[in-house]
Design a protein around this motif. Structure first.
Motif, PDB file in Angstrom:
ATOM      1  N   ASN A  79       0.824  -1.225   0.000  1.00 26.19           N
ATOM      2  CA  ASN A  79       0.000   0.000   0.000  1.00 26.19           C
ATOM      3  C   ASN A  79       0.849   1.262   0.000  1.00 26.19           C
ATOM      4  O   ASN A  79       0.629   2.192   0.787  1.00 26.19           O
ATOM      5  CB  ASN A  79      -0.952   0.018   1.206  1.00 26.19           C
ATOM      6  CG  ASN A  79      -1.956  -1.111   1.173  1.00 26.19           C
ATOM      7  OD1 ASN A  79      -2.518  -1.417   0.129  1.00 26.19           O
ATOM      8  ND2 ASN A  79      -2.174  -1.743   2.311  1.00 26.19           N
ATOM      9  N   ILE A  80       1.841   1.305  -0.887  1.00 29.53           N
ATOM     10  CA  ILE A  80       2.775   2.426  -0.897  1.00 29.53           C
ATOM     11  C   ILE A  80       2.056   3.738  -1.197  1.00 29.53           C
ATOM     12  O   ILE A  80       2.289   4.765  -0.530  1.00 29.53           O
ATOM     13  CB  ILE A  80       3.900   2.190  -1.924  1.00 29.53           C
ATOM     14  CG1 ILE A  80       4.712   0.934  -1.546  1.00 29.53           C
ATOM     15  CG2 ILE A  80       4.809   3.410  -2.024  1.00 29.53           C
ATOM     16  CD1 ILE A  80       5.393   1.021  -0.203  1.00 29.53           C
ATOM     17  N   LEU A 129       0.337  10.075   4.741  1.00 28.32           N
ATOM     18  CA  LEU A 129       1.360  10.975   5.268  1.00 28.32           C
ATOM     19  C   LEU A 129       1.080  12.423   4.872  1.00 28.32           C
ATOM     20  O   LEU A 129       1.187  13.340   5.691  1.00 28.32           O
ATOM     21  CB  LEU A 129       2.740  10.554   4.757  1.00 28.32           C
ATOM     22  CG  LEU A 129       3.494   9.492   5.552  1.00 28.32           C
ATOM     23  CD1 LEU A 129       4.786   9.120   4.843  1.00 28.32           C
ATOM     24  CD2 LEU A 129       3.800   9.999   6.950  1.00 28.32           C
ATOM     25  N   ALA A 130       0.723  12.614   3.607  1.00 30.35           N
ATOM     26  CA  ALA A 130       0.437  13.970   3.134  1.00 30.35           C
ATOM     27  C   ALA A 130      -0.761  14.569   3.871  1.00 30.35           C
ATOM     28  O   ALA A 130      -0.743  15.749   4.265  1.00 30.35           O
ATOM     29  CB  ALA A 130       0.188  13.953   1.620  1.00 30.35           C
ATOM     30  N   GLU A 131      -1.803  13.765   4.073  1.00 25.57           N
ATOM     31  CA  GLU A 131      -2.984  14.259   4.789  1.00 25.57           C
ATOM     32  C   GLU A 131      -2.635  14.643   6.226  1.00 25.57           C
ATOM     33  O   GLU A 131      -3.055  15.691   6.725  1.00 25.57           O
ATOM     34  CB  GLU A 131      -4.076  13.182   4.792  1.00 25.57           C
ATOM     35  CG  GLU A 131      -4.728  12.965   3.436  1.00 25.57           C
ATOM     36  CD  GLU A 131      -5.734  11.828   3.466  1.00 25.57           C
ATOM     37  OE1 GLU A 131      -5.857  11.176   4.534  1.00 25.57           O
ATOM     38  OE2 GLU A 131      -6.396  11.586   2.443  1.00 25.57           O
ATOM     39  N   ALA A 132      -1.853  13.784   6.901  1.00 29.15           N
ATOM     40  CA  ALA A 132      -1.478  14.067   8.286  1.00 29.15           C
ATOM     41  C   ALA A 132      -0.633  15.338   8.382  1.00 29.15           C
ATOM     42  O   ALA A 132      -0.801  16.148   9.304  1.00 29.15           O
ATOM     43  CB  ALA A 132      -0.721  12.878   8.874  1.00 29.15           C
ATOM     44  N   LEU A 133       0.268  15.536   7.429  1.00 34.79           N
ATOM     45  CA  LEU A 133       1.112  16.739   7.432  1.00 34.79           C
ATOM     46  C   LEU A 133       0.274  18.003   7.273  1.00 34.79           C
ATOM     47  O   LEU A 133       0.467  18.996   7.981  1.00 34.79           O
ATOM     48  CB  LEU A 133       2.147  16.665   6.306  1.00 34.79           C
ATOM     49  CG  LEU A 133       3.395  15.808   6.564  1.00 34.79           C
ATOM     50  CD1 LEU A 133       4.196  15.660   5.284  1.00 34.79           C
ATOM     51  CD2 LEU A 133       4.256  16.445   7.654  1.00 34.79           C
ATOM     52  N   LEU A 134      -0.676  17.970   6.345  1.00 31.88           N
ATOM     53  CA  LEU A 134      -1.496  19.154   6.088  1.00 31.88           C
ATOM     54  C   LEU A 134      -2.445  19.440   7.254  1.00 31.88           C
ATOM     55  O   LEU A 134      -2.731  20.610   7.549  1.00 31.88           O
ATOM     56  CB  LEU A 134      -2.288  18.959   4.794  1.00 31.88           C
ATOM     57  CG  LEU A 134      -1.437  18.900   3.512  1.00 31.88           C
ATOM     58  CD1 LEU A 134      -2.304  18.559   2.311  1.00 31.88           C
ATOM     59  CD2 LEU A 134      -0.713  20.216   3.274  1.00 31.88           C
ATOM     60  N   LEU A 135      -2.945  18.376   7.904  1.00 32.86           N
ATOM     61  CA  LEU A 135      -3.849  18.585   9.031  1.00 32.86           C
ATOM     62  C   LEU A 135      -3.111  19.092  10.277  1.00 32.86           C
ATOM     63  O   LEU A 135      -3.540  20.039  10.932  1.00 32.86           O
ATOM     64  CB  LEU A 135      -4.587  17.281   9.363  1.00 32.86           C
ATOM     65  CG  LEU A 135      -5.699  16.859   8.393  1.00 32.86           C
ATOM     66  CD1 LEU A 135      -6.169  15.452   8.709  1.00 32.86           C
ATOM     67  CD2 LEU A 135      -6.873  17.822   8.472  1.00 32.86           C
ATOM     68  N   HIS A 180       4.885   9.387  12.818  1.00 34.31           N
ATOM     69  CA  HIS A 180       3.605   8.928  12.260  1.00 34.31           C
ATOM     70  C   HIS A 180       3.718   7.495  11.747  1.00 34.31           C
ATOM     71  O   HIS A 180       2.824   6.669  11.972  1.00 34.31           O
ATOM     72  CB  HIS A 180       3.168   9.867  11.135  1.00 34.31           C
ATOM     73  CG  HIS A 180       1.859   9.492  10.507  1.00 34.31           C
ATOM     74  ND1 HIS A 180       0.650   9.827  11.048  1.00 34.31           N
ATOM     75  CD2 HIS A 180       1.570   8.771   9.369  1.00 34.31           C
ATOM     76  CE1 HIS A 180      -0.326   9.357  10.295  1.00 34.31           C
ATOM     77  NE2 HIS A 180       0.216   8.714   9.273  1.00 34.31           N
ATOM     78  N   LEU A 181       4.813   7.185  11.064  1.00 29.59           N
ATOM     79  CA  LEU A 181       5.009   5.834  10.538  1.00 29.59           C
ATOM     80  C   LEU A 181       5.219   4.830  11.667  1.00 29.59           C
ATOM     81  O   LEU A 181       4.790   3.675  11.561  1.00 29.59           O
ATOM     82  CB  LEU A 181       6.199   5.815   9.579  1.00 29.59           C
ATOM     83  CG  LEU A 181       6.009   6.564   8.249  1.00 29.59           C
ATOM     84  CD1 LEU A 181       7.310   6.606   7.475  1.00 29.59           C
ATOM     85  CD2 LEU A 181       4.925   5.908   7.418  1.00 29.59           C
ATOM     86  N   LYS A 182       5.848   5.248  12.743  1.00 31.64           N
ATOM     87  CA  LYS A 182       6.066   4.347  13.873  1.00 31.64           C
ATOM     88  C   LYS A 182       4.751   3.960  14.547  1.00 31.64           C
ATOM     89  O   LYS A 182       4.643   2.869  15.113  1.00 31.64           O
ATOM     90  CB  LYS A 182       7.004   5.000  14.893  1.00 31.64           C
ATOM     91  CG  LYS A 182       8.466   5.027  14.467  1.00 31.64           C
ATOM     92  CD  LYS A 182       9.331   5.669  15.539  1.00 31.64           C
ATOM     93  CE  LYS A 182      10.799   5.653  15.138  1.00 31.64           C
ATOM     94  NZ  LYS A 182      11.656   6.310  16.172  1.00 31.64           N
ATOM     95  N   LYS A 183       3.758   4.851  14.485  1.00 32.93           N
ATOM     96  CA  LYS A 183       2.461   4.541  15.099  1.00 32.93           C
ATOM     97  C   LYS A 183       1.780   3.364  14.412  1.00 32.93           C
ATOM     98  O   LYS A 183       1.081   2.584  15.047  1.00 32.93           O
ATOM     99  CB  LYS A 183       1.540   5.762  15.039  1.00 32.93           C
ATOM    100  CG  LYS A 183       1.978   6.911  15.930  1.00 32.93           C
ATOM    101  CD  LYS A 183       1.038   8.099  15.771  1.00 32.93           C
ATOM    102  CE  LYS A 183       1.482   9.272  16.625  1.00 32.93           C
ATOM    103  NZ  LYS A 183       0.598  10.450  16.410  1.00 32.93           N
ATOM    104  N   ASP A 184       1.972   3.236  13.092  1.00 30.19           N
ATOM    105  CA  ASP A 184       1.409   2.111  12.329  1.00 30.19           C
ATOM    106  C   ASP A 184      -0.089   1.945  12.603  1.00 30.19           C
ATOM    107  O   ASP A 184      -0.568   0.865  12.937  1.00 30.19           O
ATOM    108  CB  ASP A 184       2.154   0.825  12.655  1.00 30.19           C
ATOM    109  CG  ASP A 184       1.772  -0.325  11.717  1.00 30.19           C
ATOM    110  OD1 ASP A 184       1.371  -0.028  10.572  1.00 30.19           O
ATOM    111  OD2 ASP A 184       1.867  -1.489  12.128  1.00 30.19           O
ATOM    112  N   ASN A 185      -0.823   3.045  12.479  1.00 28.49           N
ATOM    113  CA  ASN A 185      -2.255   3.008  12.808  1.00 28.49           C
ATOM    114  C   ASN A 185      -3.131   3.543  11.682  1.00 28.49           C
ATOM    115  O   ASN A 185      -4.226   4.046  11.932  1.00 28.49           O
ATOM    116  CB  ASN A 185      -2.516   3.804  14.089  1.00 28.49           C
ATOM    117  CG  ASN A 185      -2.231   5.287  13.907  1.00 28.49           C
ATOM    118  OD1 ASN A 185      -1.563   5.697  12.969  1.00 28.49           O
ATOM    119  ND2 ASN A 185      -2.747   6.103  14.812  1.00 28.49           N
TER     120      ASN A 185
END
Length: 479
Positions: free
Chosen positions: A22-23, A30-36, A49-54
């Motif tokens: 799911n690349i 990631l882009a959505e989280a950064l903008l929010l 964020h990647l470490k959360k794996d959620n």
């Protein structure tokens, strides 16, 4: 890579890797989280964020008028998905939150809790470990568009929004009969959902502020606010009629929560149809070819084309046809890889049927580098398969196919000249079906993400289901 020419010659292993992990969805998240969140240190934020794996955990809002069943559905979803249940009153009473006392003071003075305070409480609660790792379901909030926009401004965005609705008379009747267990906070009803446990019955209490006039006022207020909320979450909400059995409402809600949002990731369908003789593989492949342009690959026809063309490869296949023995795996691999790497398959995708027949042959497809990304198993009883296959015939002049039960010829002359394929003899069909049934368990295990279909129904109903699995991402069943 030349962007003006298609198909792009991307190595198949790259596309498979991107789909398997799911690349594209990962980068989109990631882009959505950064903008929010708009963090001051984007790189460190992305690492955390990647470490959360959620990315797959539920993030759900459940909204609707009073007595529409929000709390019941929210708690059932939490139990089923092991998610964290949240509601406004819980946020206020949770003393570990920094501003909970401030909110309690507002309520003690019978004042409305400001929207910015609700957003602050929820933001702090959602950063707790249980919400981050398990996901959450928020019951009955936001209630207005202003509150929804406030949540968006602090980066709180649900993945799924469920909006329950029911006729006003039903809502009033439900609300007036509502009772709450003060210990478990479970909601019961004097008519529709009376608890079996006598101990629970004795401790039930009626919620405060329950009257016909107060209920009507809250329903009217909800009607005014729902359109604004739908406008805020217009791309990720689902309206569900709550005037039906609770289990049916829950089934629809759960199905929606487990669905994946639309992804902009490039997707080339590679479809594999497996099933016994007469299960409709050829028809479904033809329908997919007709509607979506997928290349229809019948493996048996592919081998016969090689023989008919008189190519050196066809000369190697011909002795196997004459003797009745299977074509060797090395030749099969060469034929299959040669077809799947052609430009039409790379551009439009393909649907393969008639192969593989067992797990070893399934491994051959894997070695071509072009694994299927949708596998459908068409299940059919042997009696139905015999009826479908053994009674079909072909007009040698027109090439039209007929069936003595489902599609008999109307012209007597056509009926007299019909011919049946020797491969459709009962003993042949029974032998093929028996071989498939012996191998299907291994194929199911090999393709663990395969989709099971009942082939003993209208073929266009089957096609609609196959179609839905192609145009929409598959649901997240591992939640």
């Amino acid at each position: 890579m030349d962007a003006t020419s298609k198909p792009h010659k991307i190595p198949p292993v790259m596309a498979l890797y991107a789909e398997r992990h799911n690349i594209f969805q990962l980068m989109q998240g990631l882009a959505e989280a950064l903008l929010l969140q708009q963090p001051p240190e984007p790189i460190n934020f992305m690492i955390d964020h990647l470490k959360k794996d959620n990315d797959e955990v539920p993030r759900v809002f459940i909204m609707g008028p009073p007595a529409s069943g929000k709390t019941t559905i929210a708690r059932w979803i939490c139990k089923h998905l092991s998610a964290t249940y949240l509601c406004p009153q819980q946020l206020v009473s949770l003393k570990l939150l920094k501003r909970s006392r401030e909110a309690m003071a507002y309520q003690a003075n019978e004042q409305v809790v400001p929207d910015h305070l609700w957003a602050s409480l929820l933001e702090e609660r959602l950063n707790d470990v249980d919400c981050v790792k398990l996901g959450w379901v928020l019951d009955g909030f936001p209630e207005t568009r202003k509150q929804a926009l406030r949540l968006q401004s602090v980066g709180i965005a649900p993945r799924h929004v469920i909006v329950l609705h029911a006729p006003d008379m039903v809502l009033v009747e439900r609300n007036l009969g509502k009772l709450i267990d003060p210990v478990t906070q479970e909601v019961y009803h004097t008519t529709f959902d009376w608890p079996i446990d006598f101990t629970v019955q004795k401790r039930l209490v009626r919620p405060e502020g329950i009257s016909e006039q107060a209920t009507a006022k809250r329903i009217l207020e909800s009607h005014r606010n729902i359109p604004g909320l739908l406008q805020t979450y217009q791309t990720n909400h689902k309206a569900i009629n709550a005037d039906q059995p609770c289990v049916d409402v829950f089934a629809q809600a759960l199905s929606f929560v487990q669905s994946r949002p639309h992804s902009e990731a490039p997707f080339v369908p590679r479809v594999l149809l497996l099933g016994p003789p007469g299960s409709g593989k050829s028809l479904q492949a033809a329908l997919l070819n007709q509607k979506y342009g997928l290349v229809n690959i019948s493996f048996g026809d592919l081998l016969r084309e090689k023989v008919a063309a008189g190519t050196p490869l066809g000369d190697l296949i011909k002795p196997s046809f004459e003797s009745g023995y299977p074509v060797s795996d090395s030749i099969v691999l060469h034929v299959l890889k040669d077809r799947l790497t052609q430009d039409d398959c790379l551009t439009y995708g393909w649907v393969l049927h008639g192969f593989p027949r067992d797990a070893d042959q399934a491994d051959i497809i894997k070695h071509t580098g072009y694994e299927p990304n949708r596998v459908f198993l068409l299940n059919l009883p042997i009696e139905v398969a015999m009826q479908r296959v053994c009674q079909r015939a072909t007009d040698p002049i027109s090439g039209e196919r007929y069936h003595t039960i489902f599609k008999p010829p109307t012209d007597e002359e056509v009926h007299r000249r019909l011919r049946r394929n020797p491969r459709d003899r009962p003993e042949q069909v029974e032998s093929k079906a028996d071989f498939y049934n012996r191998q299907v368990a291994e194929l199911e295990e090999y393709y663990e993400d395969s989709i099971f279909l009942n082939a003993d129904q209208d073929p266009y109903t089957i096609f609609e289901y196959i179609e839905s699995c192609l145009v929409k991402p598959l649901p997240v069943t591992a939640l």
